[in-house]
Structure formats: structure tokens, C-alpha cells
Design a protein around this motif. Structure first.
Motif, short mmCIF file in Angstrom:
data_model
loop_
_atom_site.label_atom_id
_atom_site.label_comp_id
_atom_site.label_asym_id
_atom_site.label_seq_id
_atom_site.Cartn_x
_atom_site.Cartn_y
_atom_site.Cartn_z
N THR A 29 0.83 -1.21 0.00
CA THR A 29 0.00 0.00 0.00
C THR A 29 0.86 1.26 0.00
O THR A 29 0.42 2.32 -0.45
CB THR A 29 -0.97 0.05 1.20
OG1 THR A 29 -0.27 0.32 2.41
CG2 THR A 29 -1.78 -1.23 1.31
N TYR A 33 2.90 5.35 -3.27
CA TYR A 33 2.96 6.71 -2.74
C TYR A 33 4.37 7.08 -2.26
O TYR A 33 4.56 8.11 -1.64
CB TYR A 33 1.94 6.88 -1.61
CG TYR A 33 0.56 6.53 -2.10
CD1 TYR A 33 -0.18 7.44 -2.84
CD2 TYR A 33 0.03 5.26 -1.90
CE1 TYR A 33 -1.44 7.10 -3.35
CE2 TYR A 33 -1.22 4.91 -2.39
CZ TYR A 33 -1.93 5.83 -3.12
OH TYR A 33 -3.17 5.49 -3.62
N GLY A 35 6.11 5.68 0.03
CA GLY A 35 6.27 5.53 1.47
C GLY A 35 7.30 4.48 1.82
O GLY A 35 7.38 3.42 1.19
N PHE A 60 7.37 9.91 3.50
CA PHE A 60 6.71 10.10 2.21
C PHE A 60 7.36 11.28 1.50
O PHE A 60 7.89 12.18 2.16
CB PHE A 60 5.22 10.41 2.41
CG PHE A 60 4.43 9.25 2.94
CD1 PHE A 60 3.88 8.32 2.10
CD2 PHE A 60 4.27 9.10 4.32
CE1 PHE A 60 3.15 7.24 2.60
CE2 PHE A 60 3.55 8.03 4.83
CZ PHE A 60 2.99 7.10 3.96
N ALA A 65 1.22 13.07 -0.66
CA ALA A 65 1.40 11.62 -0.86
C ALA A 65 1.01 10.85 0.39
O ALA A 65 0.39 9.78 0.29
CB ALA A 65 2.85 11.33 -1.25
N GLU A 68 -2.76 10.79 0.52
CA GLU A 68 -3.29 9.90 -0.52
C GLU A 68 -3.12 8.44 -0.10
O GLU A 68 -4.01 7.62 -0.33
CB GLU A 68 -2.59 10.16 -1.85
CG GLU A 68 -2.99 11.48 -2.47
CD GLU A 68 -2.13 11.85 -3.67
OE1 GLU A 68 -1.33 11.02 -4.14
OE2 GLU A 68 -2.27 13.00 -4.13
N TRP A 69 -1.97 8.10 0.50
CA TRP A 69 -1.77 6.73 0.97
C TRP A 69 -2.80 6.38 2.05
O TRP A 69 -3.47 5.36 1.95
CB TRP A 69 -0.35 6.55 1.55
CG TRP A 69 -0.26 5.35 2.43
CD1 TRP A 69 -0.22 4.04 2.03
CD2 TRP A 69 -0.23 5.33 3.86
NE1 TRP A 69 -0.18 3.21 3.13
CE2 TRP A 69 -0.18 3.99 4.27
CE3 TRP A 69 -0.23 6.32 4.84
CZ2 TRP A 69 -0.13 3.60 5.61
CZ3 TRP A 69 -0.18 5.95 6.16
CH2 TRP A 69 -0.13 4.61 6.54
N SER A 72 -6.18 5.89 0.66
CA SER A 72 -6.28 5.00 -0.50
C SER A 72 -7.16 3.78 -0.20
O SER A 72 -7.20 3.28 0.93
CB SER A 72 -4.88 4.52 -0.93
OG SER A 72 -4.35 3.61 0.02
#
Length: 114
Positions: A29, A33, A35, A60, A65, A68-69, A72
């Protein structure tokens, strides 16, 4: 600017199977992004105050980002595997830039307080 996901977790003595599944799936996941784990379950050395539990720090490329992660569908699908079994706190925060100057920050704060 780099951003971080920081979690202060309070795991139980025995981890249930769902937490192992979460750990097996989380990296997938993060990858879209940018991460990456910087701290993940290492023992903390408490110098001031108390720190019950563990620490996780994920880097990140930006605060956008990180958001968004966290939002998500892929992360939302597995979040319950940890959150239902390990209570804690999680924050997203922007890092300081390479030119950060704490003395200049103190001057701005001092002027605002005057």
C-alpha cells in the motif's frame, strides 16, 4: 517537502493473526505513494517522560502523498487489521526543509508574542 506518518502504538502482549496479515500487506500500500519505513517497532530509549508502546515512522515524498496513501482504497482495506487489535495514535506531518533555522523561528515566535 518530505512528510512523515508517525504512529504511537500500544500492542498487546500476543499479536493476533490479523496483525501479521496487516504487516505482510502494508508495504504494497505504501509503494505507490513513495512511502518507506524509517522506524518500525525498534525499542525506544525514553530520556524524558514516558513512552508506553511502540513507534512507527514512515517517510513520504510529500504531505499530499501521505494523505493519498492513508485515504487509498488499498490501505483502507487493511487498516482494520491493525486498528481493531492495536490501539494508538497516528499523525501525518510535514518535515522541516533543509534550510530550517530554529533561531529564526524563535525570533518570529518572540515577535508574535510581544
Amino acid at each position: 517537502m518530505t512528510a512523515y506518518g508517525i504512529a504511537h502504538l500500544h500492542p498487546p502482549a500476543a499479536l493476533p493473526e490479523e496483525v501479521f496479515e496487516y504487516l505482510e500487506r502494508i508495504q504494497a500500500t505504501l509503494d505507490p505513494y513513495g512511502g518507506k519505513f524509517l522506524v518500525h517497532g525498534a525499542p525506544v530509549e525514553v530520556r524524558e517522560g514516558t513512552w508506553p508502546g511502540g513507534l512507527v515512522v514512515i517517510e513520504f515524498p510529500s504531505l499530499a502523498a501521505a494523505r493519498e496513501w492513508y485515504d487509498s482504497p488499498a490501505y483502507r482495506e487493511i487498516l482494520h487489521l491493525r486498528a481493531d487489535h492495536i490501539p494508538g495514535d497516528l499523525v501525518l506531518v510535514a518535515g522541516c526543509g533543509p534550510d530550517h533555522d530554529s533561531a529564526a523561528m524563535a525570533a518570529v515566535l518572540r515577535a508574535a508574542a510581544a
